[in-house]
Motif scaffolding. Structure first.
Motif, PDB file in Angstrom:
ATOM      1  N   THR A 159       0.819  -1.218   0.000  1.00 31.08           N
ATOM      2  CA  THR A 159       0.000   0.000   0.000  1.00 31.08           C
ATOM      3  C   THR A 159       0.848   1.261   0.000  1.00 31.08           C
ATOM      4  O   THR A 159       0.319   2.367  -0.089  1.00 31.08           O
ATOM      5  CB  THR A 159      -0.924   0.028   1.232  1.00 31.08           C
ATOM      6  N   LYS A 160       2.180   1.079   0.128  1.00 35.42           N
ATOM      7  CA  LYS A 160       3.131   2.197   0.174  1.00 35.42           C
ATOM      8  C   LYS A 160       2.812   3.140   1.337  1.00 35.42           C
ATOM      9  O   LYS A 160       2.849   4.369   1.214  1.00 35.42           O
ATOM     10  CB  LYS A 160       3.120   2.968  -1.155  1.00 35.42           C
ATOM     11  N   ALA A 161       2.484   2.518   2.465  1.00 37.58           N
ATOM     12  CA  ALA A 161       2.152   3.290   3.667  1.00 37.58           C
ATOM     13  C   ALA A 161       3.400   3.562   4.493  1.00 37.58           C
ATOM     14  O   ALA A 161       4.334   2.765   4.528  1.00 37.58           O
ATOM     15  CB  ALA A 161       1.128   2.520   4.514  1.00 37.58           C
ATOM     16  N   SER A 162       3.399   4.688   5.178  1.00 38.69           N
ATOM     17  CA  SER A 162       4.489   5.066   6.067  1.00 38.69           C
ATOM     18  C   SER A 162       4.437   4.218   7.329  1.00 38.69           C
ATOM     19  O   SER A 162       3.375   4.085   7.956  1.00 38.69           O
ATOM     20  CB  SER A 162       4.373   6.549   6.431  1.00 38.69           C
ATOM     21  N   THR A 163       5.580   3.636   7.704  1.00 35.78           N
ATOM     22  CA  THR A 163       5.638   2.840   8.939  1.00 35.78           C
ATOM     23  C   THR A 163       5.305   3.694  10.145  1.00 35.78           C
ATOM     24  O   THR A 163       4.565   3.271  11.046  1.00 35.78           O
ATOM     25  CB  THR A 163       7.033   2.224   9.113  1.00 35.78           C
ATOM     26  N   PHE A 164       5.841   4.912  10.182  1.00 34.81           N
ATOM     27  CA  PHE A 164       5.587   5.811  11.319  1.00 34.81           C
ATOM     28  C   PHE A 164       4.108   6.180  11.408  1.00 34.81           C
ATOM     29  O   PHE A 164       3.499   6.096  12.480  1.00 34.81           O
ATOM     30  CB  PHE A 164       6.429   7.077  11.182  1.00 34.81           C
ATOM     31  N   ALA A 165       3.520   6.576  10.288  1.00 36.07           N
ATOM     32  CA  ALA A 165       2.116   6.991  10.285  1.00 36.07           C
ATOM     33  C   ALA A 165       1.197   5.832  10.659  1.00 36.07           C
ATOM     34  O   ALA A 165       0.247   5.996  11.438  1.00 36.07           O
ATOM     35  CB  ALA A 165       1.729   7.546   8.914  1.00 36.07           C
ATOM     36  N   THR A 166       1.486   4.638  10.130  1.00 37.86           N
ATOM     37  CA  THR A 166       0.640   3.481  10.421  1.00 37.86           C
ATOM     38  C   THR A 166       0.776   3.049  11.871  1.00 37.86           C
ATOM     39  O   THR A 166      -0.220   2.718  12.533  1.00 37.86           O
ATOM     40  CB  THR A 166       1.000   2.304   9.491  1.00 37.86           C
ATOM     41  N   SER A 167       2.009   3.059  12.395  1.00 35.16           N
ATOM     42  CA  SER A 167       2.230   2.698  13.798  1.00 35.16           C
ATOM     43  C   SER A 167       1.556   3.699  14.734  1.00 35.16           C
ATOM     44  O   SER A 167       0.969   3.319  15.750  1.00 35.16           O
ATOM     45  CB  SER A 167       3.735   2.632  14.103  1.00 35.16           C
ATOM     46  N   THR A 168       1.635   4.969  14.367  1.00 31.14           N
ATOM     47  CA  THR A 168       0.967   6.004  15.168  1.00 31.14           C
ATOM     48  C   THR A 168      -0.538   5.803  15.166  1.00 31.14           C
ATOM     49  O   THR A 168      -1.202   5.969  16.192  1.00 31.14           O
ATOM     50  CB  THR A 168       1.306   7.404  14.613  1.00 31.14           C
ATOM     51  N   ALA A 169      -1.079   5.423  14.012  1.00 36.14           N
ATOM     52  CA  ALA A 169      -2.514   5.163  13.913  1.00 36.14           C
ATOM     53  C   ALA A 169      -2.917   3.998  14.813  1.00 36.14           C
ATOM     54  O   ALA A 169      -3.933   4.058  15.515  1.00 36.14           O
ATOM     55  CB  ALA A 169      -2.894   4.876  12.462  1.00 36.14           C
ATOM     56  N   ILE A 170      -2.136   2.922  14.781  1.00 37.91           N
ATOM     57  CA  ILE A 170      -2.434   1.754  15.625  1.00 37.91           C
ATOM     58  C   ILE A 170      -2.428   2.141  17.090  1.00 37.91           C
ATOM     59  O   ILE A 170      -3.339   1.795  17.853  1.00 37.91           O
ATOM     60  CB  ILE A 170      -1.427   0.617  15.358  1.00 37.91           C
ATOM     61  N   LEU A 171      -1.398   2.893  17.512  1.00 40.09           N
ATOM     62  CA  LEU A 171      -1.282   3.306  18.913  1.00 40.09           C
ATOM     63  C   LEU A 171      -2.439   4.222  19.306  1.00 40.09           C
ATOM     64  O   LEU A 171      -3.071   4.035  20.362  1.00 40.09           O
ATOM     65  CB  LEU A 171       0.053   4.018  19.137  1.00 40.09           C
ATOM     66  N   GLY A 172      -2.727   5.214  18.468  1.00 39.55           N
ATOM     67  CA  GLY A 172      -3.783   6.173  18.784  1.00 39.55           C
ATOM     68  C   GLY A 172      -5.152   5.533  18.847  1.00 39.55           C
ATOM     69  O   GLY A 172      -5.941   5.799  19.762  1.00 39.55           O
ATOM     70  N   LEU A 173      -5.461   4.665  17.890  1.00 40.86           N
ATOM     71  CA  LEU A 173      -6.767   4.014  17.861  1.00 40.86           C
ATOM     72  C   LEU A 173      -6.913   3.002  18.993  1.00 40.86           C
ATOM     73  O   LEU A 173      -7.996   2.848  19.567  1.00 40.86           O
ATOM     74  CB  LEU A 173      -6.975   3.329  16.511  1.00 40.86           C
ATOM     75  N   ALA A 174      -5.809   2.316  19.330  1.00 39.33           N
ATOM     76  CA  ALA A 174      -5.853   1.373  20.456  1.00 39.33           C
ATOM     77  C   ALA A 174      -6.126   2.113  21.757  1.00 39.33           C
ATOM     78  O   ALA A 174      -6.957   1.686  22.570  1.00 39.33           O
ATOM     79  CB  ALA A 174      -4.536   0.600  20.540  1.00 39.33           C
ATOM     80  N   CYS A 175      -5.445   3.237  21.953  1.00 40.63           N
ATOM     81  CA  CYS A 175      -5.672   4.046  23.161  1.00 40.63           C
ATOM     82  C   CYS A 175      -7.114   4.558  23.197  1.00 40.63           C
ATOM     83  O   CYS A 175      -7.762   4.552  24.256  1.00 40.63           O
ATOM     84  CB  CYS A 175      -4.691   5.213  23.199  1.00 40.63           C
ATOM     85  N   GLY A 176      -7.617   5.001  22.050  1.00 41.12           N
ATOM     86  CA  GLY A 176      -8.994   5.476  21.988  1.00 41.12           C
ATOM     87  C   GLY A 176      -9.984   4.383  22.339  1.00 41.12           C
ATOM     88  O   GLY A 176     -10.959   4.606  23.068  1.00 41.12           O
ATOM     89  N   GLY A 177      -9.747   3.169  21.832  1.00 38.66           N
ATOM     90  CA  GLY A 177     -10.624   2.044  22.137  1.00 38.66           C
ATOM     91  C   GLY A 177     -10.615   1.695  23.614  1.00 38.66           C
ATOM     92  O   GLY A 177     -11.667   1.445  24.222  1.00 38.66           O
ATOM     93  N   ILE A 178      -9.432   1.681  24.203  1.00 37.61           N
ATOM     94  CA  ILE A 178      -9.320   1.382  25.638  1.00 37.61           C
ATOM     95  C   ILE A 178     -10.027   2.436  26.472  1.00 37.61           C
ATOM     96  O   ILE A 178     -10.739   2.124  27.431  1.00 37.61           O
ATOM     97  CB  ILE A 178      -7.828   1.293  26.047  1.00 37.61           C
ATOM     98  N   LEU A 179      -9.888   3.706  26.090  1.00 36.02           N
ATOM     99  CA  LEU A 179     -10.504   4.799  26.855  1.00 36.02           C
ATOM    100  C   LEU A 179     -12.030   4.749  26.795  1.00 36.02           C
ATOM    101  O   LEU A 179     -12.702   4.967  27.805  1.00 36.02           O
ATOM    102  CB  LEU A 179     -10.000   6.153  26.326  1.00 36.02           C
ATOM    103  N   ILE A 180     -12.587   4.460  25.609  1.00 32.96           N
ATOM    104  CA  ILE A 180     -14.046   4.435  25.503  1.00 32.96           C
ATOM    105  C   ILE A 180     -14.618   3.224  26.241  1.00 32.96           C
ATOM    106  O   ILE A 180     -15.692   3.298  26.847  1.00 32.96           O
ATOM    107  CB  ILE A 180     -14.497   4.460  24.024  1.00 32.96           C
ATOM    108  N   LEU A 181     -13.887   2.097  26.246  1.00 34.40           N
ATOM    109  CA  LEU A 181     -14.322   0.934  27.019  1.00 34.40           C
ATOM    110  C   LEU A 181     -14.264   1.233  28.517  1.00 34.40           C
ATOM    111  O   LEU A 181     -15.172   0.862  29.278  1.00 34.40           O
ATOM    112  CB  LEU A 181     -13.449  -0.277  26.684  1.00 34.40           C
ATOM    113  N   TYR A 182     -13.205   1.926  28.914  1.00 34.70           N
ATOM    114  CA  TYR A 182     -13.076   2.319  30.321  1.00 34.70           C
ATOM    115  C   TYR A 182     -14.230   3.231  30.724  1.00 34.70           C
ATOM    116  O   TYR A 182     -14.815   3.076  31.804  1.00 34.70           O
ATOM    117  CB  TYR A 182     -11.736   3.045  30.520  1.00 34.70           C
TER     118      TYR A 182
END
Length: 442
Positions: A379-402
């Motif tokens: 997909t020619k995706a940036s490793t940094f951008a994709t990793s940041t997305a994973i971290l940010g979305l994971a944190c968001g998911g944990i917060l809304i569940l909390y």
């Protein structure tokens, strides 16, 4: 020998942005506004910006996967094609994402009826609201079945009209509100001292549901002109416009309405503020804007999600008759989603289903980011951008569940039960499809 159908390329950039904004700027912002102000007061605009950034993180992977696969199945197809060996993975993400769309359809329709009937004496009669909600669902079902181009043009009119109305009213509230800019900044400073960073981040995660809808653009890949240019432009432009719109609406409300009134009246707070500022005309304009907002959200969601249903059914994870198209339009899928959403309206419990939808869309976006990371070379995706997305979305998911567990564990328990039921349905269809695949190979 397969038959290749010629698709009409009727949807340009304006129509695609309208579809995305139609899915995003629905009833969500009005409800989220009340929740946000009750938790963090005048820091609400900051939370909305952070929520928009989370949406941009999610959108990055959708854009990359959308450009690589060019598949109208979007969320479902991306995950299935990235993990081709797991029937259950494909089935369960299809079931979850479609039921999330159905729940938002029910909510948007019910919100429409609440606003549309608010000026009448029977506006508080619950069955009158439900009848009006089912009626408006039927109207947009017919529009989507009628014509892709017709849907696109009507979506343009509704979306851009509602944006003009809501933004204009918000600027009027800022201009004539009792709070000036300096006082607003002072109130923000006070709320900053009384709030925590965790509270702001939780609200930002909760507001993600207000940005859900941008992925509907990808569902129209077979009906759009120049997908390589229009997919990223439409998605990023729509999210940017949504951030600006939400900021203007929130600021207008905070300039003219006390936090106590916003919390008390929630989705009607903006109408009350407009009435206080410029009289009944202002209140009526806000109601009109809200009705157009929910209408365009219904139309955009029916359009995009029905195409995902057809793709999933074609693969065997939904009943086969849902895959049937006429003139490239998945009419059976549209009818089925409308009937299911109408059933949800009749039985009630929409707030519970909405919470399921908000959690589902955030967690599904996380799965899309993980899928994008897996094939980032393709997909020619940036490793940094994709990793940041994973971290940010994971944190968001944990917060809304909390947030759900600490504020309404009964509601969270219902959502878990709903996941189990849908998971069972997905498992049964996955097993059936797997058996058919084995027989075909033999």
């Amino acid at each position: 020998m397969s038959v290749i159908r010629k698709r009409n390329k009727d949807l340009g950039l304006l129509e695609l942005v309208a579809i995305a904004l139609g899915g995003m700027v629905g009833g969500g912002i009005f409800t989220v506004l009340g929740i946000s102000v009750s938790m963090i007061g005048n820091l609400t605009p900051i939370a909305l910006i952070i929520g928009g950034l989370i949406a941009l993180l999610a959108a990055y992977s959708y854009v990359k996967l959308g450009l690589y696969y060019k598949d109208e199945g979007a969320t479902y197809s991306f995950f299935k094609r990235t993990y081709p060996d797991s029937h259950f993975s494909a089935s369960i993400i299809g079931w979850f994402i479609i039921f999330g769309y159905i729940s938002t359809l029910a909510l948007y329709s019910f919100t429409f009826s609440s606003y549309a009937l608010s000026a009448f004496g029977f506006g508080d009669v619950i069955w009158a609201r439900k009848a009006a909600a089912i009626f408006i669902l039927g109207v947009f079902t017919l529009i989507n079945v009628w014509s892709v181009n017709g849907m696109g043009k009507i979506e343009d009119i509704m979306v851009y009209t509602k944006l003009v109305i809501l933004v204009a009213i918000s600027f009027v509230l800022i201009q004539y509100g009792e709070v000036d800019f300096n006082t607003f900044l002072q109130n923000m400073a006070v709320d900053y001292k009384n709030s925590t960073v965790l509270s702001v981040l939780i609200v930002a995660s909760v507001t993600f549901v207000s940005y859900e809808g941008f992925q509907l653009v990808i569902n129209a890949v077979n009906e759009m002109t120049d997908p390589d240019r229009n997919i990223p432009r439409a998605i990023y432009l729509a999210i940017f416009l949504a951030i600006i719109i939400y900021l203007v609406i929130a600021t207008g409300a905070l300039f003219s309405i006390t936090p106590q009134e916003i919390v008390k009246n929630k989705e009607y707070a903006l109408a009350i503020g407009a009435k206080n500022a410029i009289g009944k005309l202002g209140s009526n304009l806000v109601v009109l804007g809200a009705v157009l907002a929910t209408s365009s959200a219904i139309s955009g969601t029916v359009f995009g999600s029905s195409r995902q249903v057809a793709v999933i059914a074609t693969d065997g994870y939904f009943p086969k008759w849902l895959s049937i198209r006429k003139d490239s339009i998945p009419k059976n899928a549209i009818y089925a989603m409308t009937l299911t959403a109408s059933f949800l309206i009749v039985i009630g419990g929409l707030e519970l289903i909405l919470e399921f939808g908000s959690i589902t869309f955030l967690l599904v976006s996380l799965l899309m980011a993980i899928a994008n990371y897996k094939i980032k070379e393709k997909t020619k995706a940036s490793t940094f951008a994709t990793s940041t997305a994973i971290l940010g979305l994971a944190c968001g998911g944990i917060l809304i569940l909390y947030y759900e567990f600490t504020h309404n564990w009964e509601q969270m328990s219902f959502i878990i039960v709903l996941y189990v039921i849908l998971g069972l349905g997905a498992w049964l269809f996955a097993k059936r499809h797997e058996k058919k695949t084995i027989k075909t190979i033999d």
